[in-house]
Design a protein around this motif. Sequence first.
Motif, PDB file in Angstrom:
ATOM      1  N   GLU A 180    -115.554  69.240  42.934  1.00  0.00           N
ATOM      2  CA  GLU A 180    -114.391  69.899  43.525  1.00  0.00           C
ATOM      3  C   GLU A 180    -114.001  71.150  42.750  1.00  0.00           C
ATOM      4  OE1 GLU A 180    -111.569  66.715  43.790  1.00  0.00           O
ATOM      5  OE2 GLU A 180    -112.311  66.063  45.751  1.00  0.00           O
TER       6      GLU A 180
ATOM      7  N   THR B 216    -114.040  74.461  44.962  1.00  0.00           N
ATOM      8  CA  THR B 216    -112.799  75.205  45.190  1.00  0.00           C
ATOM      9  C   THR B 216    -112.857  76.600  44.575  1.00  0.00           C
ATOM     10  OG1 THR B 216    -111.808  74.151  43.238  1.00  0.00           O
ATOM     11  CG2 THR B 216    -111.337  73.164  45.379  1.00  0.00           C
TER      12      THR B 216
ATOM     13  N   MET C 237    -114.999  70.607  53.222  1.00  0.00           N
ATOM     14  CA  MET C 237    -113.688  70.647  52.584  1.00  0.00           C
ATOM     15  C   MET C 237    -112.583  70.358  53.587  1.00  0.00           C
ATOM     16  SD  MET C 237    -112.018  73.695  50.246  1.00  0.00           S
ATOM     17  CE  MET C 237    -113.341  73.517  49.034  1.00  0.00           C
TER      18      MET C 237
END
Length: 406
Positions: A282, A286, A295
Amino acid sequence: MGVRSASIQRAAVKIGELVIGGNSPVVVQSMTNTDTVDIAATVQQVAQLAQAGSELVRITVNNEEAAQAVPVIVEKLAAQNINVPLVGDFHFNGHKLLTRFPECAQALAKYRINPGNVGRGKKKDEQFTTMIEIACQHQKPVRIGVNWGSLDQALLAKLLDENSRLKHPKDLSLVQAEALIASALESAAMAESIGLAHDAIVISCKTSSVQDLISIYRQLAKRCDYPLHLGLTEAGMGSKGVVASTAALSVLLQEGIGDTIRISLTPEPGGDRTKEVIVAQEILQTMGLRSFTPMVIACPGCGRTTSTYFQQLAEDIQTYLREQMPVWKQTHHGVEDMRVAVMGCVVNGPGESKHANIGISLPGTGERPVAPVFVDGERTVTLKGDHIAEEFQAIIKQYVESHYLS
């Protein structure tokens, strides 16, 4: 995906099909917390970590029974078609174990050596040399992993003594940081003098301090071209561990520093070890550096969303997407870049849904009990009734089949 750049091009270390450094994507690593002697438990946890997306898995090799178990573990994983490279973690007696158990030395894909725990005095160089010679013999790469909590005390004492003689001595923390870096670089140079190839070395200098870690790795990145393994050691439990690791690694990754990462979370009793893999993924996703799973964008909720329905739907959809990925990544190229929005009211719901590949805007408090669905920015259908979750999941599945089938 984002473009990484750094002041020095890293060497490329090959581990089978996996490449660390060079222009390769950042690799996600994890570590088991099972007793390696417990073959069944270790195989099970390695399999879970690999399925979650760990591309390297480190295991403890601390005694003769563990060393004997390693080739059996590799064999049993291969029987399940799990070929994730295993890294052997050696401290204190690695020279003996690698010498006495050549099957272990061969079965491992990589060795991790901590210069602070190799030995003392003359034995340190002898025992380090033994481990490097075995790595050369079996053509295995090595991570020279220095750790704040097990720093080479002789080297630190030497640097402290030199510092004390300066007209303007440096702060203790700066001397300790230099000791970490010097330990790694001097050990790497020694490994090369013994015969280990330059492109078979990865180094790390871990601390439990966010600011110290950032400072140390910035210096490392300037002073060598070895691939760098990132990790905040002893990051802690729960949100503290996640936040601290994210704070440290994100700064470095944004600067193009780091070739493998590991999130050292302390699991809750009976907790899922794969969380450290998910957090690592993550962070990378991100930041736009890699994609691992579709996502899910979801609003935090407010007074307009007194129902928890959208929260449950977001969680269910995220779980569904992650569970499907082991299959989808084999047959649906690019699905990991998909964005799904699950929104809770009319304020931002339609707008966020239009920006996603697929989005649903659920009704907030006092709004009409309908949920418009948007596909590639266009409103396609409005869901209502008791089966919105099932119908929305079916729309996602249909979208994946029509847009990402290899």
